[in-house]
Scaffold this motif. Sequence first.
Motif, PDB file in Angstrom:
ATOM      1  N   PHE A  17      -8.121   7.297  -5.631  1.00  0.00           N
ATOM      2  CA  PHE A  17      -7.810   6.048  -6.322  1.00  0.00           C
ATOM      3  C   PHE A  17      -8.639   4.876  -5.800  1.00  0.00           C
ATOM      4  N   THR A  18      -9.000   4.899  -4.531  1.00  0.00           N
ATOM      5  CA  THR A  18      -9.918   3.885  -4.024  1.00  0.00           C
ATOM      6  C   THR A  18     -11.241   3.987  -4.768  1.00  0.00           C
ATOM      7  N   LEU A  36      -3.162  11.993 -11.124  1.00  0.00           N
ATOM      8  CA  LEU A  36      -2.504  12.662 -10.006  1.00  0.00           C
ATOM      9  C   LEU A  36      -2.167  14.109 -10.338  1.00  0.00           C
ATOM     10  N   VAL A  56      -1.612  -0.490  -6.670  1.00  0.00           N
ATOM     11  CA  VAL A  56      -2.053   0.757  -7.310  1.00  0.00           C
ATOM     12  C   VAL A  56      -2.117   1.877  -6.275  1.00  0.00           C
ATOM     13  N   LEU A  57      -2.692   1.587  -5.116  1.00  0.00           N
ATOM     14  CA  LEU A  57      -2.783   2.603  -4.065  1.00  0.00           C
ATOM     15  C   LEU A  57      -1.401   3.018  -3.564  1.00  0.00           C
ATOM     16  N   SER A  89      -5.073  11.348  -2.478  1.00  0.00           N
ATOM     17  CA  SER A  89      -4.818  10.435  -3.601  1.00  0.00           C
ATOM     18  C   SER A  89      -5.322   9.036  -3.306  1.00  0.00           C
ATOM     19  N   ARG A  90      -5.089   8.582  -2.098  1.00  0.00           N
ATOM     20  CA  ARG A  90      -5.555   7.234  -1.725  1.00  0.00           C
ATOM     21  C   ARG A  90      -7.074   7.150  -1.881  1.00  0.00           C
ATOM     22  N   GLU A 130      -4.769  -4.089  -6.259  1.00  0.00           N
ATOM     23  CA  GLU A 130      -5.375  -2.844  -5.780  1.00  0.00           C
ATOM     24  C   GLU A 130      -4.438  -2.139  -4.807  1.00  0.00           C
ATOM     25  N   ALA A 154       0.143   5.299  -6.103  1.00  0.00           N
ATOM     26  CA  ALA A 154      -0.491   6.621  -6.059  1.00  0.00           C
ATOM     27  C   ALA A 154       0.030   7.427  -4.872  1.00  0.00           C
ATOM     28  N   THR A 200      -2.723   6.910 -14.355  1.00  0.00           N
ATOM     29  CA  THR A 200      -2.439   7.210 -12.943  1.00  0.00           C
ATOM     30  C   THR A 200      -1.670   8.513 -12.823  1.00  0.00           C
ATOM     31  N   GLN A 209     -11.661   5.173  -7.779  1.00  0.00           N
ATOM     32  CA  GLN A 209     -11.418   4.711  -9.149  1.00  0.00           C
ATOM     33  C   GLN A 209     -11.465   3.184  -9.224  1.00  0.00           C
ATOM     34  N   SER A 246       2.205  10.747  -5.183  1.00  0.00           N
ATOM     35  CA  SER A 246       1.606  11.939  -4.568  1.00  0.00           C
ATOM     36  C   SER A 246       2.657  12.709  -3.775  1.00  0.00           C
TER      37      SER A 246
END
Length: 144
Positions: free
Chosen positions: A45-46, A92, A23-24, A41-42, A20, A27, A88, A48, A31
């Motif tokens: 995506f959190t 974005l 991924v963050l 974005s954080r 996780e 992102a 992803t 998501q 970004s």
Amino acid sequence: DVVAAAKWGTDAPIDDPAREQAVLDTAVTKSRQLALDPAISRQVFTDQIEANKAVQYGLYARWSAHPDQAPTTRPDLGQVRPALDRITDELLTQVKSIQDVRASGGCATQLAAARQHVTQARALDPLHDDALGRALASVCRKGN
């Protein structure tokens, strides 16, 4: 669903803080390359990630209660991840493209209409519809 199927019956956890965070971090990095606020974005995506985990937990519960509905084949996460990476990038780009909409008073109305369309077009069950709502939680939030 594919990720849940890949993990089902294995020792792979649904909660994977290291993955996780990766991924963050990706992102946030992408970004910056897109001149998009990394905090936005954080948060997106959190949302998501949390929605994805809710689906995985829901599917695990369904499959445990109804083993006949459980997947009979296990997708390879190594082959799934490149598709997730493409998603992803696309997500974005879409978040960047709606910056003006996010700042407008009509964002929530437009998002609700889009969510309803997707729910109907894809015939989402309650599990997936709830996850969609969770995934979209911060899309219209200002000042993330």
